[in-house]
Design a protein around this motif. Structure first.
Motif, PDB file in Angstrom:
ATOM      1  N   SER A  98       0.834  -1.197   0.000  1.00  7.93           N
ATOM      2  CA  SER A  98       0.000   0.000   0.000  1.00  7.93           C
ATOM      3  C   SER A  98       0.874   1.254   0.000  1.00  7.93           C
ATOM      4  CB  SER A  98      -0.917   0.006   1.224  1.00  7.93           C
ATOM      5  OG  SER A  98      -0.204   0.398   2.384  1.00  7.93           O
ATOM      6  N   PRO A  99       0.307   2.408  -0.335  1.00  5.71           N
ATOM      7  CA  PRO A  99       1.095   3.645  -0.326  1.00  5.71           C
ATOM      8  C   PRO A  99       1.740   3.950   1.021  1.00  5.71           C
ATOM      9  CG  PRO A  99      -0.950   3.993  -1.519  1.00  5.71           C
ATOM     10  CD  PRO A  99      -1.052   2.631  -0.891  1.00  5.71           C
ATOM     11  N   SER A 100       1.125   3.491   2.102  1.00  6.17           N
ATOM     12  CA  SER A 100       1.689   3.731   3.430  1.00  6.17           C
ATOM     13  C   SER A 100       2.726   2.682   3.820  1.00  6.17           C
ATOM     14  CB  SER A 100       0.573   3.759   4.478  1.00  6.17           C
ATOM     15  OG  SER A 100      -0.118   2.522   4.503  1.00  6.17           O
ATOM     16  N   ASP A 147      -5.561   7.883  -9.305  1.00  9.17           N
ATOM     17  CA  ASP A 147      -6.431   8.368 -10.383  1.00  9.17           C
ATOM     18  C   ASP A 147      -6.781   7.275 -11.392  1.00  9.17           C
ATOM     19  OD1 ASP A 147      -4.087   8.055 -11.844  1.00  9.17           O
ATOM     20  OD2 ASP A 147      -3.896  10.167 -12.395  1.00  9.17           O
ATOM     21  N   GLY A 148      -6.288   6.053 -11.151  1.00 11.40           N
ATOM     22  CA  GLY A 148      -6.582   4.929 -12.026  1.00 11.40           C
ATOM     23  C   GLY A 148      -5.507   4.638 -13.047  1.00 11.40           C
ATOM     24  N   SER A 149      -4.522   5.506 -13.183  1.00 11.14           N
ATOM     25  CA  SER A 149      -3.406   5.231 -14.096  1.00 11.14           C
ATOM     26  C   SER A 149      -2.440   4.248 -13.434  1.00 11.14           C
ATOM     27  CB  SER A 149      -2.678   6.520 -14.461  1.00 11.14           C
ATOM     28  OG  SER A 149      -2.094   7.118 -13.312  1.00 11.14           O
ATOM     29  N   PHE A 150      -1.708   3.510 -14.254  1.00  9.98           N
ATOM     30  CA  PHE A 150      -0.742   2.563 -13.705  1.00  9.98           C
ATOM     31  C   PHE A 150       0.300   2.227 -14.758  1.00  9.98           C
ATOM     32  CE2 PHE A 150      -4.188   0.164 -15.552  1.00  9.98           C
ATOM     33  CZ  PHE A 150      -3.666  -1.008 -16.078  1.00  9.98           C
ATOM     34  N   SER A 151       1.398   1.678 -14.291  1.00 13.17           N
ATOM     35  CA  SER A 151       2.454   1.231 -15.201  1.00 13.17           C
ATOM     36  C   SER A 151       2.857  -0.184 -14.835  1.00 13.17           C
ATOM     37  CB  SER A 151       3.671   2.160 -15.124  1.00 13.17           C
ATOM     38  OG  SER A 151       4.235   2.139 -13.823  1.00 13.17           O
ATOM     39  N   LEU A 152       3.351  -0.923 -15.826  1.00 18.57           N
ATOM     40  CA  LEU A 152       3.817  -2.291 -15.616  1.00 18.57           C
ATOM     41  C   LEU A 152       5.237  -2.405 -16.140  1.00 18.57           C
ATOM     42  CD1 LEU A 152       1.882  -5.592 -16.133  1.00 18.57           C
ATOM     43  CD2 LEU A 152       4.216  -5.372 -16.970  1.00 18.57           C
ATOM     44  N   ILE A 183      -5.768   1.510   1.051  1.00 23.53           N
ATOM     45  CA  ILE A 183      -6.381   0.728  -0.020  1.00 23.53           C
ATOM     46  C   ILE A 183      -7.552  -0.060   0.549  1.00 23.53           C
ATOM     47  CG2 ILE A 183      -4.256   0.566  -1.375  1.00 23.53           C
ATOM     48  CD1 ILE A 183      -3.877  -2.278  -0.355  1.00 23.53           C
ATOM     49  N   ASP A 184      -8.464  -0.440  -0.325  1.00 26.29           N
ATOM     50  CA  ASP A 184      -9.618  -1.240   0.071  1.00 26.29           C
ATOM     51  C   ASP A 184      -9.422  -2.655  -0.474  1.00 26.29           C
ATOM     52  OD1 ASP A 184     -12.309  -2.533  -0.247  1.00 26.29           O
ATOM     53  OD2 ASP A 184     -13.013  -0.647   0.615  1.00 26.29           O
ATOM     54  N   VAL A 202      -8.974  -5.459  -4.975  1.00 25.58           N
ATOM     55  CA  VAL A 202      -8.124  -4.443  -4.352  1.00 25.58           C
ATOM     56  C   VAL A 202      -8.368  -3.115  -5.070  1.00 25.58           C
ATOM     57  CG1 VAL A 202      -5.771  -3.770  -3.769  1.00 25.58           C
ATOM     58  CG2 VAL A 202      -6.400  -6.195  -3.797  1.00 25.58           C
ATOM     59  N   THR A 203      -8.778  -2.104  -4.316  1.00 24.39           N
ATOM     60  CA  THR A 203      -9.088  -0.801  -4.891  1.00 24.39           C
ATOM     61  C   THR A 203      -8.213   0.265  -4.263  1.00 24.39           C
ATOM     62  OG1 THR A 203     -11.399  -1.483  -5.192  1.00 24.39           O
ATOM     63  CG2 THR A 203     -10.939   0.860  -5.327  1.00 24.39           C
ATOM     64  N   TYR A 204      -7.617   1.098  -5.110  1.00 22.75           N
ATOM     65  CA  TYR A 204      -6.853   2.260  -4.651  1.00 22.75           C
ATOM     66  C   TYR A 204      -7.365   3.466  -5.428  1.00 22.75           C
ATOM     67  CZ  TYR A 204      -2.951   5.479  -3.905  1.00 22.75           C
ATOM     68  OH  TYR A 204      -2.186   6.582  -3.594  1.00 22.75           O
ATOM     69  N   GLY A 205      -8.240   4.238  -4.818  1.00 24.16           N
ATOM     70  CA  GLY A 205      -8.860   5.347  -5.547  1.00 24.16           C
ATOM     71  C   GLY A 205      -9.685   4.811  -6.699  1.00 24.16           C
TER      72      GLY A 205
END
Length: 342
Positions: free
Chosen positions: A46-48, A323-328, A152-153, A199-202
């Protein structure tokens, strides 16, 4: 003059503070898809900085899978793993627990409760698991529960053969793909008892259903899709044919799908094609080249973490923004692909 200098100094400090704030990196969630040769080991940070490991790979092999998990954990800067979630008690998912706890501190173990499969090998592996987690905190989860991870949820959507019935936020639409879906048969194995999580983050949504099989997957998708759509989908059951019915996969509308297959396990031609043809899918990624399949049912090598059967166990790393953006990032090639927010 003195007041003027003080004013200038204060203004300068304010500007420096603004500049520093502008350079602070946005918070992000990390997900490591670790190669355990056709099992599962997915590390969510998680971000934390709290951590969730979903499954632990195989036992034996001189601690190969536990070592790969520890390498990912150390890369993520972790000194311990806060939560280990075991989706079900098959060897390629729970087998690595004894070696894992020997290598790193674990906070809490999470599962669906006692083994529900009538087979000697699964009973043996469950016994080894119980022995390994003795002395650790242990929680049995139910569908609908939320794991206590900051920022995160993590929502349980299936467990022990049961599943959520109330639609998640933004879900619940009638699923037109159900009409043409054949009836699925019962599955008496632990696969059908898998703990599945969203798993939801924003605005970012990642779905992992373990090895859930068709009948249980369809109960989540038909006649209404209670899960909604997702950005990232860990293809169920390694991409094996007894899972991933079209009515569920297509209703999820995943932007990106990852196969946690082995060189000769998972990524079946039929399952691969369903995911490949899913409306709106932007990319497929595979942890291994599927040697048991053909060229038409393998993605381009740039999107494969391990192209040889005897490999170093390269991984994928996903970095997600709220914001829903991501990178792999493909650890084998170092190439990173970014997916913009929608």
């Amino acid at each position: 003059m003195r007041q003027f200098l003080i004013a200038v100094l204060c203004a300068s400090i304010a500007l420096l503070g603004s500049a520093a704030a502008a350079t602070v990196a946005p918070k992000q969630m990390q997900i490591y898809f670790i190669d355990v040769e056709g099992g599962q080991a997915t590390l969510v940070v998680s971000p934390s900085g709290q951590s969730l490991l979903i499954d632990t790979g195989w036992p034996g092999n001189e601690g190969r899978d536990a070592d790969r998990i520890l390498a990912a954990a150390h890369q993520a800067g972790l000194q311990q793993i806060d939560y280990v979630l075991i989706t079900h008690f098959h060897r390629d998912h729970v087998g690595g627990v004894p070696q894992l706890v020997d290598g790193i501190k674990v906070g809490t173990f999470i599962d669906h409760g006692p083994n529900l499969e009538d087979s000697q090998v699964t009973r043996t592996d469950y016994t080894a698991y119980e022995k390994a987690i003795a002395g650790h905190a242990h929680v049995v989860v139910k569908p609908g529960w939320k794991l206590p991870i900051k920022d995160i949820d993590v929502r349980v959507v299936s467990a022990a053969g049961d599943h959520i019935t109330a639609p998640l936020a933004g879900a619940g639409e009638a699923n037109s793909y159900c009409k043409s879906e054949p009836t699925a048969s019962d599955d008496p194995t632990e696969n059908a008892r898998s703990v599945g999580v969203l798993v939801t983050y924003g605005q970012f949504r990642f779905l992992d259903l373990g090895d859930l099989t068709k009948k249980k997957e369809l109960e989540l998708a038909c006649p209404s899709n209670v899960l909604g759509t997702v950005d990232l989908f860990l293809v169920t059951h390694h991409g094996s044919e007894p899972s991933n019915p079209k009515a569920m996969v297509w209703a999820l509308h995943p932007r990106v799908a990852i196969f946690n297959n082995g060189p000769r396990k998972g990524a079946s031609a039929a399952g691969w094609q369903i995911v490949h043809d899913s409306p709106g899918v932007e990319d497929l990624w595979q942890l291994h080249y599927a040697a048991g399949s053909d060229k038409d049912h393998n993605i381009d090598p740039d999107h494969i973490a391990n192209v040889k059967e005897n490999c170093e166990g390269k991984y994928f790393k996903v970095t997600a923004q709220s914001d829903g953006s991501f990178s792999l990032t493909n650890a084998r090639t170092g190439v990173q692909k970014t997916y913009a927010k929608k």
